[in-house]
Design a protein around this motif. Structure first.
Motif, PDB file in Angstrom:
ATOM      1  N   PHE A  88       0.818  -1.213   0.000  1.00  0.00           N
ATOM      2  CA  PHE A  88       0.000   0.000   0.000  1.00  0.00           C
ATOM      3  C   PHE A  88       0.855   1.268   0.000  1.00  0.00           C
ATOM      4  CE2 PHE A  88      -4.325  -1.628   1.770  1.00  0.00           C
ATOM      5  CZ  PHE A  88      -4.427  -2.440   0.655  1.00  0.00           C
ATOM      6  N   ALA A  89       2.087   1.168   0.506  1.00  0.00           N
ATOM      7  CA  ALA A  89       2.962   2.337   0.475  1.00  0.00           C
ATOM      8  C   ALA A  89       3.252   2.758  -0.966  1.00  0.00           C
ATOM      9  CB  ALA A  89       4.271   2.038   1.209  1.00  0.00           C
ATOM     10  N   LEU A  90       3.318   1.780  -1.873  1.00  0.00           N
ATOM     11  CA  LEU A  90       3.527   2.098  -3.295  1.00  0.00           C
ATOM     12  C   LEU A  90       2.232   2.564  -3.945  1.00  0.00           C
ATOM     13  CD1 LEU A  90       5.822  -0.878  -4.371  1.00  0.00           C
ATOM     14  CD2 LEU A  90       6.491   1.415  -3.627  1.00  0.00           C
ATOM     15  N   ALA A  91       1.121   1.915  -3.619  1.00  0.00           N
ATOM     16  CA  ALA A  91      -0.165   2.287  -4.224  1.00  0.00           C
ATOM     17  C   ALA A  91      -0.569   3.707  -3.857  1.00  0.00           C
ATOM     18  CB  ALA A  91      -1.249   1.304  -3.787  1.00  0.00           C
ATOM     19  N   LEU A  92      -0.211   4.154  -2.653  1.00  0.00           N
ATOM     20  CA  LEU A  92      -0.652   5.466  -2.173  1.00  0.00           C
ATOM     21  C   LEU A  92       0.441   6.526  -2.245  1.00  0.00           C
ATOM     22  CD1 LEU A  92      -2.616   4.274   0.993  1.00  0.00           C
ATOM     23  CD2 LEU A  92      -3.477   4.641  -1.320  1.00  0.00           C
ATOM     24  N   GLN A  93       1.609   6.177  -2.766  1.00  0.00           N
ATOM     25  CA  GLN A  93       2.709   7.144  -2.804  1.00  0.00           C
ATOM     26  C   GLN A  93       2.362   8.338  -3.679  1.00  0.00           C
ATOM     27  OE1 GLN A  93       6.481   5.500  -3.931  1.00  0.00           O
ATOM     28  NE2 GLN A  93       7.621   7.323  -3.348  1.00  0.00           N
ATOM     29  N   LEU A 105      11.069  13.525 -10.678  1.00  0.00           N
ATOM     30  CA  LEU A 105      11.443  12.147 -10.373  1.00  0.00           C
ATOM     31  C   LEU A 105      10.564  11.537  -9.283  1.00  0.00           C
ATOM     32  CD1 LEU A 105      15.343  12.457 -10.386  1.00  0.00           C
ATOM     33  CD2 LEU A 105      13.832  11.707 -12.236  1.00  0.00           C
ATOM     34  N   GLN A 106       9.619  12.323  -8.753  1.00  0.00           N
ATOM     35  CA  GLN A 106       8.724  11.808  -7.723  1.00  0.00           C
ATOM     36  C   GLN A 106       7.867  10.669  -8.290  1.00  0.00           C
ATOM     37  OE1 GLN A 106       7.516  12.486  -4.407  1.00  0.00           O
ATOM     38  NE2 GLN A 106       6.127  10.802  -4.874  1.00  0.00           N
ATOM     39  N   PRO A 107       7.978   9.450  -7.734  1.00  0.00           N
ATOM     40  CA  PRO A 107       7.112   8.370  -8.212  1.00  0.00           C
ATOM     41  C   PRO A 107       5.696   8.522  -7.646  1.00  0.00           C
ATOM     42  CG  PRO A 107       9.135   7.531  -7.166  1.00  0.00           C
ATOM     43  CD  PRO A 107       8.986   8.962  -6.785  1.00  0.00           C
ATOM     44  N   TYR A 108       4.717   8.242  -8.469  1.00  0.00           N
ATOM     45  CA  TYR A 108       3.315   8.319  -8.054  1.00  0.00           C
ATOM     46  C   TYR A 108       2.710   6.923  -8.062  1.00  0.00           C
ATOM     47  CZ  TYR A 108       3.475  13.394  -8.495  1.00  0.00           C
ATOM     48  OH  TYR A 108       3.788  14.721  -8.333  1.00  0.00           O
ATOM     49  N   GLY A 109       1.973   6.627  -7.010  1.00  0.00           N
ATOM     50  CA  GLY A 109       1.273   5.359  -6.956  1.00  0.00           C
ATOM     51  C   GLY A 109       0.043   5.357  -7.842  1.00  0.00           C
ATOM     52  N   THR A 110      -0.371   4.165  -8.227  1.00  0.00           N
ATOM     53  CA  THR A 110      -1.601   3.993  -8.994  1.00  0.00           C
ATOM     54  C   THR A 110      -2.497   2.995  -8.261  1.00  0.00           C
ATOM     55  OG1 THR A 110      -0.577   2.234 -10.319  1.00  0.00           O
ATOM     56  CG2 THR A 110      -0.439   4.477 -11.186  1.00  0.00           C
ATOM     57  N   ASP A 111      -3.656   2.761  -8.780  1.00  0.00           N
ATOM     58  CA  ASP A 111      -4.594   1.823  -8.150  1.00  0.00           C
ATOM     59  C   ASP A 111      -4.135   0.399  -8.467  1.00  0.00           C
ATOM     60  OD1 ASP A 111      -6.720   0.848  -6.776  1.00  0.00           O
ATOM     61  OD2 ASP A 111      -8.233   1.368  -8.264  1.00  0.00           O
ATOM     62  N   LEU A 112      -3.093  -0.042  -7.763  1.00  0.00           N
ATOM     63  CA  LEU A 112      -2.444  -1.316  -8.060  1.00  0.00           C
ATOM     64  C   LEU A 112      -3.363  -2.496  -7.804  1.00  0.00           C
ATOM     65  CD1 LEU A 112       1.038  -0.563  -6.453  1.00  0.00           C
ATOM     66  CD2 LEU A 112       0.471  -0.564  -8.891  1.00  0.00           C
ATOM     67  N   ASP A 113      -3.209  -3.513  -8.644  1.00  0.00           N
ATOM     68  CA  ASP A 113      -4.006  -4.742  -8.533  1.00  0.00           C
ATOM     69  C   ASP A 113      -3.181  -5.806  -7.802  1.00  0.00           C
ATOM     70  OD1 ASP A 113      -6.008  -6.585  -8.836  1.00  0.00           O
ATOM     71  OD2 ASP A 113      -6.039  -6.540 -11.020  1.00  0.00           O
ATOM     72  N   PHE A 114      -3.766  -6.995  -7.638  1.00  0.00           N
ATOM     73  CA  PHE A 114      -3.054  -8.125  -7.038  1.00  0.00           C
ATOM     74  C   PHE A 114      -1.837  -8.506  -7.876  1.00  0.00           C
ATOM     75  CE2 PHE A 114      -7.226  -9.058  -5.081  1.00  0.00           C
ATOM     76  CZ  PHE A 114      -6.835  -9.319  -3.773  1.00  0.00           C
ATOM     77  N   LYS A 115      -0.799  -8.960  -7.204  1.00  0.00           N
ATOM     78  CA  LYS A 115       0.272  -9.691  -7.872  1.00  0.00           C
ATOM     79  C   LYS A 115      -0.166 -11.149  -7.917  1.00  0.00           C
ATOM     80  CE  LYS A 115       2.840  -7.971  -4.733  1.00  0.00           C
ATOM     81  NZ  LYS A 115       3.971  -7.750  -3.802  1.00  0.00           N
ATOM     82  N   VAL A 166       6.702   9.600 -13.511  1.00  0.00           N
ATOM     83  CA  VAL A 166       7.162   8.329 -12.969  1.00  0.00           C
ATOM     84  C   VAL A 166       6.060   7.712 -12.117  1.00  0.00           C
ATOM     85  CG1 VAL A 166       8.927   7.178 -11.579  1.00  0.00           C
ATOM     86  CG2 VAL A 166       9.531   9.173 -12.961  1.00  0.00           C
ATOM     87  N   MET A 167       5.668   6.469 -12.439  1.00  0.00           N
ATOM     88  CA  MET A 167       4.539   5.849 -11.760  1.00  0.00           C
ATOM     89  C   MET A 167       4.838   4.390 -11.419  1.00  0.00           C
ATOM     90  SD  MET A 167       1.342   7.416 -13.946  1.00  0.00           S
ATOM     91  CE  MET A 167       0.267   7.508 -12.519  1.00  0.00           C
ATOM     92  N   HIS A 168       4.232   3.913 -10.311  1.00  0.00           N
ATOM     93  CA  HIS A 168       4.255   2.497  -9.961  1.00  0.00           C
ATOM     94  C   HIS A 168       3.066   1.828 -10.637  1.00  0.00           C
ATOM     95  CE1 HIS A 168       7.274   3.449  -7.032  1.00  0.00           C
ATOM     96  NE2 HIS A 168       6.456   4.109  -6.237  1.00  0.00           N
ATOM     97  N   ARG A 169       3.344   0.776 -11.408  1.00  0.00           N
ATOM     98  CA  ARG A 169       2.269   0.089 -12.116  1.00  0.00           C
ATOM     99  C   ARG A 169       2.506  -1.420 -12.094  1.00  0.00           C
ATOM    100  NH1 ARG A 169       1.338   3.069 -17.817  1.00  0.00           N
ATOM    101  NH2 ARG A 169      -0.778   2.314 -17.491  1.00  0.00           N
ATOM    102  N   ASN A 170       1.417  -2.178 -12.215  1.00  0.00           N
ATOM    103  CA  ASN A 170       1.558  -3.623 -12.400  1.00  0.00           C
ATOM    104  C   ASN A 170       2.054  -3.894 -13.810  1.00  0.00           C
ATOM    105  OD1 ASN A 170      -1.183  -3.396 -10.514  1.00  0.00           O
ATOM    106  ND2 ASN A 170       0.176  -5.059  -9.910  1.00  0.00           N
TER     107      ASN A 170
END
Length: 270
Positions: A88-93, A105-115, A166-170
């Motif tokens: 959740f730290a990545l999803a809400l970053q 360079l700030q990474p932004y979280g996305t509505d991440l799904d299950f791994k 920059v984003m966190h994504r599945n």
């Protein structure tokens, strides 16, 4: 979670399914990471352009079978799926961060799904007349939907042009194939010992992941119920010792002077 285990003559079959569900209940800017700098921003209703996170649901089936080839040798095989919630730290970053007041360079979280992982194994244990059991198991694991951090081209309404964010994504994938060898030796009425070794070959987009070797063992000592100790205080008392040595797994170096390392999370290194 539900399981059924019917016995079929010389074998048994275990069938199960697990249901996983989560929702962050978080809201985030729609489309682009701008809040107060978004054209049309209303201070009286700052979240008017926000969107709520989705619900995520995953069914994970599992099938495991055991068949006795003879009175000393059996065969077991299994296949199944597993779902793991994202960090959740990545999803809400960066969820409340406006691009106007932070680095590009700030990474932004996305509505991440299950791994998601799919696992399969095939093993053969054999019991020798002496009581020693030797078991060899071949297994494979395929992971999908792993999290990766990457630049994403998005339209910026303030600049009226496409920019990289920059984003966190599945989306990252990895696969592992391994061989486990285990020996189980009885110690009479005093317990059992299980030395083992494993080899895993990893295929991943992460360059710092290398093949791993593991050597381990379990020693279980149990005081027999017939032991004539003082008052029988230690009868049927068990003591277990577990040892494990792993080699071949390297680490990603993160120098403190590199500001980009502030956003490195262990969830991204699997």
């Amino acid at each position: 979670m539900a399981f059924a285990e019917p016995h079929l003559g010389a074998g048994s079959l275990e069938v199960g399914v697990r249901l996983d569900h989560f929702r962050t209940n978080a809201i985030r800017p729609r489309g682009f990471p701008r809040i107060f700098s978004m054209p049309g921003f209303d201070p009286a209703d700052p979240t008017a352009r926000f969107v709520a996170g989705r619900s995520h649901t995953r069914l994970s089936p599992r099938l495991f079978a055991v068949y006795r080839l003879d009175r000393r040798t059996s065969l077991h095989a299994g296949v199944g799926a597993m779902a793991q919630m994202p960090d959740f730290a990545l999803a809400l970053q960066g969820i409340n961060t406006d691009l106007a007041v932070t680095s590009i360079l700030q990474p932004y979280g996305t509505d991440l799904d299950f791994k998601r992982a799919t696992l399969a194994e095939l093993g053969v244990p054999h019991r020798f007349p002496s009581g020693t059991v030797v078991e060899a198991t071949v297994w494979t694991r395929s992971d999908r939907g792993l999290i990766r951090t990457q630049p994403v081209r998005l339209f910026d309404p303030l600049r009226n042009q496409n920019v990289n964010v920059v984003m966190h994504r599945n989306g990252r994938k990895a696969s592992t194939t391994g061989l486990d060898l285990r020996l189980r030796q009885g110690l009479g009425a005093w317990g059992q010992a299980w030395p083992s070794c494993s080899f895993a070959g990893v295929d991943s987009v992460q360059e710092f992941v290398s093949p791993a070797h593991a050597f381990g063992g379990v020693l279980l000592l149990t005081v027999p119920g017939s032991w004539p100790g003082p008052g029988g205080l230690l009868r049927d008392v068990s003591l277990g010792v577990v040892a494990r040595l792993t080699t071949g797994v390297t680490y990603l170096e993160c120098p403190a002077f590199d500001v980009g390392n502030a956003s490195v999370a262990s969830d991204l290194m699997r």
